[in-house]
Design a protein around this motif. Structure first.
Motif, PDB file in Angstrom:
ATOM      1  N   ALA A  23     -70.786 -25.780  72.342  1.00 22.01           N
ATOM      2  CA  ALA A  23     -71.518 -25.389  73.545  1.00 22.01           C
ATOM      3  C   ALA A  23     -72.500 -24.276  73.208  1.00 22.01           C
ATOM      4  CB  ALA A  23     -70.549 -24.926  74.633  1.00 22.01           C
ATOM      5  N   ARG A  82     -74.418 -28.956  75.522  1.00 21.44           N
ATOM      6  CA  ARG A  82     -73.135 -29.345  74.928  1.00 21.44           C
ATOM      7  C   ARG A  82     -73.345 -30.552  74.022  1.00 21.44           C
ATOM      8  NH1 ARG A  82     -68.615 -27.594  78.374  1.00 21.44           N
ATOM      9  NH2 ARG A  82     -69.366 -26.829  80.389  1.00 21.44           N
ATOM     10  N   GLN A 106     -65.174 -20.111  73.737  1.00 19.80           N
ATOM     11  CA  GLN A 106     -66.025 -20.597  74.826  1.00 19.80           C
ATOM     12  C   GLN A 106     -65.614 -19.956  76.148  1.00 19.80           C
ATOM     13  OE1 GLN A 106     -66.870 -24.865  75.052  1.00 19.80           O
ATOM     14  NE2 GLN A 106     -66.536 -24.815  77.247  1.00 19.80           N
ATOM     15  N   GLU A 114     -65.964 -29.917  71.295  1.00 20.99           N
ATOM     16  CA  GLU A 114     -67.384 -29.800  71.599  1.00 20.99           C
ATOM     17  C   GLU A 114     -67.970 -28.485  71.121  1.00 20.99           C
ATOM     18  OE1 GLU A 114     -68.112 -29.915  75.806  1.00 20.99           O
ATOM     19  OE2 GLU A 114     -67.668 -27.790  76.066  1.00 20.99           O
TER      20      GLU A 114
END
Length: 319
Positions: A257, A231, A217, A255
């Motif tokens: 994204a 997200r 990321q 997470e």
């Protein structure tokens, strides 16, 4: 159904055979070239590794590497119990078109006979094809549903470039990974920087990707300048059936994204009117209509896409 003594091999009994060349649980892991001391970590990347466009004859080898990396290193997949074979079969479909873009890459370790140690799949992207991959794995189906929630937020974002995929000028970095023992050498950065260069040279206007690893990321968002449009947190996800597949996953919040990197600006095609029109359309398409209705609307719009682009150009000139 378990095979009885004297019955056919597992593959004939409906079970998937293990991936060839992959160590089974309990078997000793082969040492990487780094662990064997073939080259120090401070050796220049250009002398140690070669980055090449993925070739058809190497695709199966890369798919097996992909399956090994994700099933062993990805925290969400491990917690969900996704097997190497299931992920291999899923990624085999996800990677369709990876040779077509000319942007899919591999990194070879020249000190270990040119073995592939890192890869990046880049495929053509169309929003109406997202989620079209089929799988028998319940865990992967949950993962697809989870990814759809992140894409829902991205598609509704005011900066999402609908017109790029609508015009066939959008690609997607679908998957990438580095073999265990080769992390921290800058291969992930080098592959993604080169992929962006090739995507721009091959006529793509936008490259989209989904990232789970914080390191990946960071590469896309901070180093390459991609924008995070959506997200979704694994531990907070609740499926349509009410289940929470990753509620108890340890190791802190994780997470997914959705990121978008603009490769080329086209003033007429990127006119604000299209962001508004497609934003409204995306809002309607997110409603729980029958998939056939969604498909029919998208196909109708794509059939008139050049007329709509011309209309947008005229609108921009008037403005």
């Amino acid at each position: 159904r378990a095979c009885l003594p004297g019955s056919p091999a597992p593959a004939a009994c409906g079970e998937s055979p293990p991936l060839q060349g992959m160590p089974l649980p309990g078997e000793p892991q082969a040492e990487s070239s780094l662990q064997q001391g073939l080259a120090p970590r401070d050796e220049p990347l250009e002398e140690r590794f070669a980055v090449e466009v993925l070739r058809a004859e190497d695709l199966e080898e890369v798919l097996r590497l992909d399956a090994a990396i994700f099933s062993e290193q990805n925290r969400a997949l491990k917690f969900a119990g996704v097997s190497s074979q299931s992920w291999h079969d899923f990624e085999e479909q996800e990677a369709r078109g990876c040779l077509e873009t000319g942007c899919s890459l591999v990194a070879r370790d020249l000190r270990s006979g040119g073995s592939i140690v890192a890869f990046l799949f880049v495929v053509p992207f169309a929003l109406d094809k997202l989620g079209a991959v089929t799988t028998d794995s319940p865990a992967i189906k949950k993962l697809q549903e989870f990814g759809g929630s992140a894409y829902g937020a991205a598609v509704a974002h005011k900066d999402y470039h609908h017109i790029a995929w609508f015009a066939g000028r959008s690609c997607r970095a679908a998957a990438g990974g580095t073999r265990s023992g080769y992390e921290g050498l800058g291969l992930a950065v080098r592959l993604r920087e080169r992929a962006v260069e090739l995507a721009r040279a091959n006529g793509y206007d936008v490259i989209t990707t989904e990232t789970i690893s914080p390191a990946t990321q960071h590469i896309w968002n901070k180093r390459l300048g991609a924008q995070i449009l959506g997200r979704a947190v694994f531990q907070e996800f609740r499926s349509h059936d009410g289940s929470t597949p990753w509620a108890g996953m340890p190791g802190g919040s994780l997470e997914l994204a959705v990121q978008q990197k603009i490769l080329r600006h086209r003033p007429l095609r990127d006119a604000y009117v299209w962001k508004f029109v497609f934003g409204v359309a995306a809002g309607f398409l997110r409603r729980p209509w029958h998939w056939f209705v969604k498909w029919a609307i998208i196909q109708f719009l794509r059939g008139y896409r050049w007329f709509l682009i011309l209309l947008g150009a005229l609108w921009s000139r008037r403005a």
